[in-house]
Scaffold this active site. Structure first.
Site, PDB file in Angstrom:
ATOM      1  CG  ASN A   8      -1.739   1.195   1.413  1.00 12.16           C
ATOM      2  OD1 ASN A   8      -1.791   2.038   0.521  1.00 12.16           O
ATOM      3  ND2 ASN A   8      -2.401   1.301   2.556  1.00 12.16           N
ATOM      4  CE  LYS A  10      -0.385   3.216   4.702  1.00 10.59           C
ATOM      5  NZ  LYS A  10      -0.369   3.322   6.153  1.00 10.59           N
ATOM      6  CG  HIS A  93      -6.040   1.808   5.012  1.00 14.46           C
ATOM      7  ND1 HIS A  93      -5.665   2.766   5.928  1.00 14.46           N
ATOM      8  CD2 HIS A  93      -5.005   0.944   4.921  1.00 14.46           C
ATOM      9  CE1 HIS A  93      -4.444   2.496   6.359  1.00 14.46           C
ATOM     10  NE2 HIS A  93      -4.020   1.396   5.770  1.00 14.46           N
ATOM     11  CD  GLU A  95      -3.201   5.509   6.733  1.00 14.21           C
ATOM     12  OE1 GLU A  95      -3.081   5.591   5.500  1.00 14.21           O
ATOM     13  OE2 GLU A  95      -2.315   5.037   7.478  1.00 14.21           O
ATOM     14  CD  GLU A 160      -3.706  -2.614   7.197  1.00 13.07           C
ATOM     15  OE1 GLU A 160      -2.557  -2.810   6.784  1.00 13.07           O
ATOM     16  OE2 GLU A 160      -4.370  -1.614   6.904  1.00 13.07           O
ATOM     17  N   GLY A 166       2.024   2.162  10.754  1.00 14.36           N
ATOM     18  CA  GLY A 166       2.975   3.256  10.615  1.00 14.36           C
ATOM     19  C   GLY A 166       3.670   3.657  11.906  1.00 14.36           C
ATOM     20  CB  SER A 205       4.716  -1.825  12.049  1.00 15.89           C
ATOM     21  OG  SER A 205       4.269  -0.492  12.279  1.00 15.89           O
TER      22      SER A 205
HETATM   23  P1  PGA Z   1       2.535   0.213   7.669  1.00 15.55           P
HETATM   24  O1  PGA Z   1       1.097   0.404   6.963  1.00 15.55           O
HETATM   25  O2  PGA Z   1       3.117  -1.059   7.106  1.00 15.55           O
HETATM   26  O3  PGA Z   1       3.322   1.434   7.285  1.00 15.55           O
HETATM   27  O4  PGA Z   1       2.284   0.110   9.138  1.00 15.55           O
HETATM   28  C1  PGA Z   1       0.232  -0.671   6.746  1.00 15.55           C
HETATM   29  C2  PGA Z   1      -1.045  -0.196   6.114  1.00 15.55           C
HETATM   30  O5  PGA Z   1      -1.540   0.873   6.490  1.00 15.55           O
HETATM   31  O6  PGA Z   1      -1.595  -0.865   5.227  1.00 15.55           O
END
Ligand code: PGA
Length: 247
Positions: A8, A10, A93, A95, A160, A166, A205
């Protein structure tokens, strides 16, 4: 079933950086024994899909609108994603749920739109830090599954935990295993035997250093990778850590 390693990206990537990343992943993606997917930002889907055409790496979007077309300024439809070369789409997601007010009902409508347009959805679920602190992680995820997935559901789930995205903090192995077992049980309860066929990815992460341990856990069907998917070597290292299909 083969595991899936999905990146992803982003809101990262303009033509030069996205193309270089796509080439780097493509060139190391042969015979890895897992399914590979990258989800660039909208503007890079078409050029990345062109670079990855004929390779082992599929392309997806990070969101789509639930309507087929219309007066929705700034939005992108599932058919537009498909037309740009995407065959997958991440939906719901955290976010999007947190920053754009997406509810499970909206995610469900997006899943229907995606499937209708020929995209395979990856539906994200996961609890916040507060919900886990209050012991409500299973209840939260159970409601998200019930609300976000249409029946029948042909797609993938990504668990997640919001607090692990993140942040560099991964969910502990036993907690990941417990949640994936819970999600599998919920899928079987809500969808019958078809619920046994849905891949459940872990995200939050995931890095080269922790991937093998996470991917070896029961009911973990792959990983959804954010930060570490922006480096071709790291993403490929995570893919090499995927468990064999016949484990
Ligand atoms: P990350 O993000 O690996 O940076 O924690 C995962 C995601 O949001 O899909």
């Amino acid at each position: 079933m083969r595991q899936m390693i999905a990146g992803n990206w982003k809101m990262h990537g303009v033509t030069a950086s996205a193309s270089a990343l796509a080439r780097g992943i493509r060139d190391g993606a042969q015979d890895l024994g897992c399914d590979l997917l990258v989800c660039p930002p909208f503007t890079q889907i078409a050029p990345v899909a062109q670079i990855l055409a004929g390779s082992a790496v599929a392309v997806g979007g990070q969101d789509c609108h639930m309507a087929e077309q219309g007066a929705h300024t700034g939005d992108i439809s599932a058919a537009m994603l498909r037309n740009s070369g995407a065959s997958w789409v991440i939906l719901g997601h955290s976010e999007r749920r947190q920053n754009h007010g997406e509810t499970s009902e909206m995610v469900r409508e997006k899943v229907l739109a995606a499937v209708k347009a020929g995209l395979t959805p990856i539906v994200c679920v996961g609890e916040t830090e507060e919900q886990r602190a209050e012991g409500q992680e299973a209840e939260t995820v159970g409601w998200q599954i019930a609300g976000s997935l249409p029946k029948p559901f042909t797609g993938v789930i990504a668990y997640e935990p919001v607090w692990a995205i993140g942040t560099g903090r991964t969910c502990a192995g036993p907690d990941v295993a417990a949640m994936h077992a819970f999600i599998r049980a919920e899928l079987l309860r809500q969808f019958g035997p078809a619920g046994g066929q849905v891949r459940i990815l872990y995200g939050g992460s995931v890095k080269p250093g922790n991937a093998a341990g996470l991917l070896a856990l029961p009911e973990v069907g792959g990983a959804l990778v954010g930060g570490a998917s922006l480096d071709a070597a790291d993403f490929l290292a995570i893919a090499r850590a995927a468990a064999p299909a016949d484990r």
